[in-house]
Design a protein around this motif. Structure first.
Motif, mmCIF file in Angstrom:
data_model
loop_
_atom_site.group_PDB
_atom_site.id
_atom_site.type_symbol
_atom_site.label_atom_id
_atom_site.label_comp_id
_atom_site.label_asym_id
_atom_site.label_seq_id
_atom_site.Cartn_x
_atom_site.Cartn_y
_atom_site.Cartn_z
ATOM 1 N N GLN A 173 0.803 -1.131 -0.090
ATOM 2 C CA GLN A 173 -0.149 -0.141 -0.108
ATOM 3 C C GLN A 173 0.825 1.193 0.083
ATOM 4 O O GLN A 173 1.731 1.413 0.820
ATOM 5 N N GLY A 174 0.494 2.300 -0.973
ATOM 6 C CA GLY A 174 1.483 3.523 -0.689
ATOM 7 C C GLY A 174 1.146 4.002 -2.220
ATOM 8 O O GLY A 174 -0.019 3.912 -2.843
ATOM 9 N N GLY A 175 1.933 5.146 -2.606
ATOM 10 C CA GLY A 175 1.451 5.939 -3.836
ATOM 11 C C GLY A 175 2.962 6.804 -3.985
ATOM 12 O O GLY A 175 4.044 6.606 -3.320
ATOM 13 N N GLY A 176 2.532 7.662 -4.897
ATOM 14 C CA GLY A 176 3.759 8.725 -5.093
ATOM 15 C C GLY A 176 3.183 9.867 -5.977
ATOM 16 O O GLY A 176 2.344 9.830 -6.649
ATOM 17 N N ALA A 177 4.031 11.103 -5.984
ATOM 18 C CA ALA A 177 3.896 12.023 -7.061
ATOM 19 C C ALA A 177 5.057 12.471 -7.602
ATOM 20 O O ALA A 177 5.761 13.206 -6.985
ATOM 21 N N PRO A 178 5.662 11.391 -8.325
ATOM 22 C CA PRO A 178 7.309 11.671 -8.747
ATOM 23 C C PRO A 178 7.578 12.832 -9.847
ATOM 24 O O PRO A 178 8.668 12.895 -9.837
ATOM 25 N N GLY A 179 6.614 13.576 -10.385
ATOM 26 C CA GLY A 179 6.886 14.465 -11.332
ATOM 27 C C GLY A 179 5.602 14.640 -12.192
ATOM 28 O O GLY A 179 4.575 14.643 -12.124
ATOM 29 N N ASP A 180 6.241 15.458 -13.332
ATOM 30 C CA ASP A 180 5.341 15.686 -14.383
ATOM 31 C C ASP A 180 5.518 14.551 -15.546
ATOM 32 O O ASP A 180 6.533 13.875 -15.879
ATOM 33 N N GLY A 181 4.364 14.399 -16.142
ATOM 34 C CA GLY A 181 4.228 13.603 -17.435
ATOM 35 C C GLY A 181 4.849 14.225 -18.448
ATOM 36 O O GLY A 181 5.189 15.387 -18.583
ATOM 37 N N LYS A 182 4.613 13.462 -19.597
ATOM 38 C CA LYS A 182 5.015 13.986 -20.957
ATOM 39 C C LYS A 182 4.324 15.266 -21.412
ATOM 40 O O LYS A 182 4.852 16.151 -21.989
ATOM 41 N N ASP A 183 3.143 15.160 -20.758
ATOM 42 C CA ASP A 183 2.211 16.481 -21.049
ATOM 43 C C ASP A 183 2.476 17.569 -20.478
ATOM 44 O O ASP A 183 1.804 18.641 -20.377
#
Length: 202
Positions: A1-11
């Protein structure tokens, strides 16, 4: 269980993910806490210009827990209390600090002093998330949410002219964050740590 907000996508838009798993029940606060926590990371990254580098572990994860839980529990005080009860219970069950309830205010004061030497890759112990959230409870209750937002906005460029980059040679956030903290809250981190300690131990 967990998650992330690693950065921006290609868009160019922020990426957010979370994994709850198939065995979680509706009573498990992770169902709503993790998305709120990760969304708070998206907001942090936005305010800091696309990076999380200027944040100490307790700042990064504690803030995401505090505001993430507020968002997730905004319609139910019972749900909010449930988040805290379940989250605090993980400290002992994870084996990180089984006797945390017996720790003194001085212990927690030193916890924040020690946190200054952690790199962003050393944030995973759950204790950083919980004690950081309690620190932000204190800051929000004492100085208000706008002050916390101003603190983050100041971190964005606060390192310039102080360090060569947002992380020093040891990979630890530039000490300039202390100047930003003192400017926004009107007190140094060193003077605030004992207040965090008393708040947590009390």
């Amino acid at each position: 269980q967990g998650g992330g907000a690693p950065g921006d996508g290609k868009d160019g838009n922020a990426v957010l993910f979370f994994n709850i798993g198939c065995n979680s029940s509706w009573g498990n606060s992770v169902w709503s806490q993790v998305p709120g926590h990760e969304y708070a990371h998206v907001a942090q990254r936005y305010e800091l210009g696309g990076t999380m580098a200027p944040m100490l572990c307790w700042v990064r994860e504690g803030n995401a827990n505090y505001y993430g839980w507020l968002m997730a529990g905004r319609n139910s005080q019972a749900a909010y209390r449930n988040f805290w009860l379940q989250a605090i219970s993980l400290i002992s069950s994870a084996g990180e600090l089984p006797d945390y309830q017996s720790k003194s205010a001085d212990y927690w004061t030193n916890f924040f002093v020690r946190s200054e030497s952690l790199t962003p890759t050393q944030c995973d112990p759950w204790i950083n998330y919980i004690m950081g959230a309690m620190a932000f409870q204190y800051l929000a209750g004492t100085y208000g949410n706008q002050a916390i937002s101003n603190f983050y906005l100041g971190l964005k460029d606060g390192w310039k002219g102080v360090c060569d980059s947002q992380l020093n040679n040891q990979g630890i956030p530039c000490q300039s964050w202390k100047k930003v903290f003192a400017k926004v809250f009107g007190v140094t981190p060193e003077a605030t740590y004992p207040k965090f300690g008393n708040y947590i131990a009390g």
